[in-house]
Motif scaffolding. Structure first.
Motif, PDB file in Angstrom:
ATOM      1  N   GLU A   1       0.836  -1.209   0.000  1.00 45.06           N
ATOM      2  CA  GLU A   1       0.000   0.000   0.000  1.00 45.06           C
ATOM      3  C   GLU A   1       0.867   1.254   0.000  1.00 45.06           C
ATOM      4  O   GLU A   1       0.563   2.232  -0.700  1.00 45.06           O
ATOM      5  CB  GLU A   1      -0.934  -0.002   1.219  1.00 45.06           C
TER       6      GLU A   1
ATOM      7  N   ARG B   1       2.187   1.835  -3.433  1.00 48.77           N
ATOM      8  CA  ARG B   1       1.170   2.275  -4.396  1.00 48.77           C
ATOM      9  C   ARG B   1       0.927   3.782  -4.346  1.00 48.77           C
ATOM     10  O   ARG B   1       0.426   4.364  -5.307  1.00 48.77           O
ATOM     11  CB  ARG B   1      -0.162   1.568  -4.122  1.00 48.77           C
ATOM     12  N   MET B   2       1.260   4.409  -3.226  1.00 51.18           N
ATOM     13  CA  MET B   2       0.911   5.811  -3.017  1.00 51.18           C
ATOM     14  C   MET B   2       1.432   6.710  -4.133  1.00 51.18           C
ATOM     15  O   MET B   2       0.747   7.649  -4.559  1.00 51.18           O
ATOM     16  CB  MET B   2       1.466   6.259  -1.659  1.00 51.18           C
TER      17      MET B   2
ATOM     18  N   LYS C   1      -3.876   9.119  -2.371  1.00 50.08           N
ATOM     19  CA  LYS C   1      -2.622   8.835  -1.673  1.00 50.08           C
ATOM     20  C   LYS C   1      -2.894   8.547  -0.204  1.00 50.08           C
ATOM     21  O   LYS C   1      -2.295   7.636   0.391  1.00 50.08           O
ATOM     22  CB  LYS C   1      -1.669  10.025  -1.807  1.00 50.08           C
TER      23      LYS C   1
ATOM     24  N   CYS D   1      -4.042   5.040   0.617  1.00 48.53           N
ATOM     25  CA  CYS D   1      -2.946   4.063   0.717  1.00 48.53           C
ATOM     26  C   CYS D   1      -2.320   4.090   2.113  1.00 48.53           C
ATOM     27  O   CYS D   1      -1.990   3.037   2.676  1.00 48.53           O
ATOM     28  CB  CYS D   1      -1.887   4.354  -0.338  1.00 48.53           C
TER      29      CYS D   1
END
Length: 321
Positions: free
Chosen positions: A219, A222-223, A232, A235
């Motif tokens: 996670e 992924r931001m 953002k 995440c």
């Protein structure tokens, strides 16, 4: 530059809302075939969580497909909930196409095209927040398509959609606009490498199974793929909820279930997850969320977990290698 921004908007079509420009609103999604393959692989790997354990619920950034979860990891929210989250922004985009919204669409385009380069972050944030507040109020009071959907849920979806729509299009001008941000990102990445030896013992906490923190690490990675502050932030929230879930499970396994969790429990695992994840442009992403997420919606759990990540960055920056 203003001219490049205008070209980007023009590429979306006359109203700037062509779905072909979806990458302006967030990360590029996986293909349907890739998603199906990942889901099939996930179904083969996934096992039920321990009896009596309720897994953490991961929230999906709007218009982003779900990342498959390794075994023993918290499960995502039900498909219906994911669909509702994705539909809210799609509906907002459709409302902007309504004839009564032509004026506000023009205002949004004008604000983006005229927004200057090189504005200090806090000054840019103040300008954007004032514009968002003023525009949202006029949309709800003067524009039929939005005022007709002005219950509590509708107002929230309009506010979130407006922020996402505008900030995604300003991202190139305001994200890591200061060279000092890029320098800090590079220094932080060097720190990740120099602290790769850090273990749970060094952080003063009992060890947990590292694989349990892999979803949290993913996670955090992924931001950087999203443009809107809320996406953002989702995440960050997902990573934090996974860590809390791991902490609760660890306490249950050690026979002390029910003890309230504290920052002393949470921060060491967040530090460990960040060191494992080595997120790209972490400093710039966190400061972007802190500055450009509308302050009226940066509170409670959102503010707490964002502050915890800022504290984690400060620790990593100052820790002895």
């Amino acid at each position: 530059s203003p001219s490049s921004s205008s070209s980007a908007l023009a590429a979306e079509g006359s109203d700037g809302l062509d779905d072909a420009a979806a990458d302006a609103d967030g990360a590029s999604a996986q293909s349907e075939q890739q998603q199906q393959q990942q889901q099939q692989q996930q179904q083969q790997r996934q096992q039920d969580p321990p009896a009596g354990h309720q897994a953490a619920q991961l929230e999906q950034p709007r218009e982003q497909e779900q990342t498959p979860q390794p075994q023993h990891q918290p499960t995502p929210p039900p498909p219906q909930q994911q669909q509702e989250q994705g539909n809210a922004y799609t509906r907002f985009r459709e409302m902007l196409r309504h004839p009564s919204a032509m004026a506000v669409t023009a205002q949004l385009h004008s604000f983006v095209s005229k927004f200057p380069d090189g504005v200090p972050r806090q000054e840019a944030a103040d300008r954007i927040h004032r514009f968002l507040t003023r525009t949202q109020e006029s949309m709800l009071s003067e524009i039929v398509v939005f005022s007709a959907d002005a219950d509590e849920e509708g107002r929230t979806n309009i506010a979130e959609g407006l922020e996402k729509f505008l900030l995604s299009r300003l991202h190139a001008k305001i994200f890591a606009a200061d060279p000092a941000d890029r320098e800090e990102d590079a220094r932080l990445h060097e720190r990740f490498a120099s602290l790769s030896w850090v273990s749970f013992e060094h952080l003063g906490v009992p060890p947990v199974e590292p694989s349990l923190l892999e979803v949290a690490a993913n996670e955090l990675r992924r931001m950087d793929g999203f443009k809107a502050p809320r996406d953002k932030l989702v995440c960050i929230l997902n990573a934090s909820r996974v860590i809390n879930d791991v902490l609760k499970r660890t306490l249950e396994d050690s026979g002390v279930a029910g003890r309230p969790l504290s920052a002393d429990d949470f921060l060491p695992l967040l530090i460990y997850a960040v060191l494992v994840a080595r997120p790209e442009r972490l400093h710039s992403n966190v400061e972007f969320v802190a500055a450009f997420r509308h302050p009226s919606r940066l509170n409670g759990e959102d503010a707490y977990f964002l502050t915890a990540l800022q504290s984690t960055i400060a620790f990593i920056r100052e820790a002895s290698a």
